[in-house]
Design a protein around this motif. Structure first.
Motif, short mmCIF file in Angstrom:
data_model
loop_
_atom_site.label_atom_id
_atom_site.label_comp_id
_atom_site.label_asym_id
_atom_site.label_seq_id
_atom_site.Cartn_x
_atom_site.Cartn_y
_atom_site.Cartn_z
N GLU A 1 -6.52 1.52 -3.21
CA GLU A 1 -7.27 0.36 -2.72
C GLU A 1 -7.84 -0.45 -3.89
O GLU A 1 -7.78 -1.68 -3.89
N HIS A 2 -8.37 0.25 -4.89
CA HIS A 2 -8.89 -0.43 -6.07
C HIS A 2 -7.78 -1.16 -6.81
O HIS A 2 -7.96 -2.31 -7.27
N PRO B 1 -6.01 7.49 -1.99
CA PRO B 1 -6.20 6.26 -1.19
C PRO B 1 -7.23 5.30 -1.78
O PRO B 1 -6.99 4.08 -1.82
N ALA B 2 -8.36 5.81 -2.27
CA ALA B 2 -9.37 4.93 -2.86
C ALA B 2 -8.87 4.31 -4.15
O ALA B 2 -9.15 3.13 -4.44
N ALA C 1 0.83 -1.21 0.00
CA ALA C 1 0.00 0.00 0.00
C ALA C 1 0.86 1.26 0.00
O ALA C 1 0.57 2.23 -0.71
N MET D 1 -5.03 -2.41 -5.69
CA MET D 1 -4.55 -3.58 -4.95
C MET D 1 -5.48 -4.78 -5.15
O MET D 1 -5.03 -5.93 -5.08
#
Length: 218
Positions: A184-185, A180-181, A139, A187
């Motif tokens: 996350e997608h 951040p979003a 991340a 990953m």
């Protein structure tokens, strides 16, 4: 954090990734338009293509899976829709290889695998090796990649639109709120979900290749 720095000697500052052509066409002419353009590019281009590649290559480097690395590198090259965008990813990939050769990575056998990718290592795949070597979690590596892209693109907007420093910081804040979003997608993105489909960006990049006056290499 070092890998996210615009001072990393890979030449990222010399590219606008179609933004300069968008300014020339009249699609981007003020702060609001630049913010909307870059936020869309973050979510539709970086978030669906390069960041998933970094995430997948990060794991492949950890497992020393050379076949997987080669397949990801080929995918990046094949999905660059203009010669400028392909040259950018290859030039930055080669430059990162040279930087790694002059660091404590020079004895890492994976560096030879990266350097041998034909016809050239691409930027997301090369970045993934540097990030995997850092010991940072995935991340954090993706956040660094996205933030480095955001800073370079905001600097391009400041010069090309042009905009003032305060406007640039407001655009960077808008990008940071979305990163951040997007990470996350990325990953969670599978091979089947990974995609490179930004027709307007491709058209503008192609136009930029013959643009009469320009500051940037793409």
């Amino acid at each position: 954090m070092w890998l996210a720095s615009p001072a990393l000697p890979v030449g990222g500052f010399s590219y606008s990734e179609g933004l300069e052509a968008a300014v020339d066409s009249g699609a981007v002419g003020n702060e609001a338009q630049a913010r909307a353009w870059l936020c869309s590019q973050l979510e539709l281009a970086l978030g669906r293509a390069d960041l998933p590649v970094v995430a997948q290559a990060f794991g492949a480097w950890q497992q020393a899976d050379a076949d997987r690395i080669g397949a990801l590198n080929d995918w990046v090259r094949q999905t660059r829709e203009t010669s400028e965008l392909r040259q950018q990813t290859e030039q930055m990939g080669r430059s990162l290889v040279e930087w790694l050769r002059n660091s404590d990575a020079r004895d890492d056998p994976r560096l030879a695998v990266l350097a041998a990718l034909a016809p050239a290592p691409t930027w997301p795949v090369a970045f993934a090796l540097a990030a995997a070597r850092s010991g940072a979690p995935l991340a954090s590596a993706l956040l660094a990649h996205a933030f480095g892209w955001a800073e370079n693109m905001v600097q391009a907007a400041l010069k090309a639109v042009p905009l003032g420093q305060s406007a640039g910081q407001r655009i960077l804040q808008a990008l940071n709120e979305r990163i951040p979003a997007v990470v996350e997608h990325a990953m969670a993105c599978t091979d089947g979900q990974r995609q490179s489909f930004t027709p307007m960006l491709a058209i503008l990049s192609a136009r930029h290749e013959t643009q009469y006056s320009r500051l940037f290499r793409s």
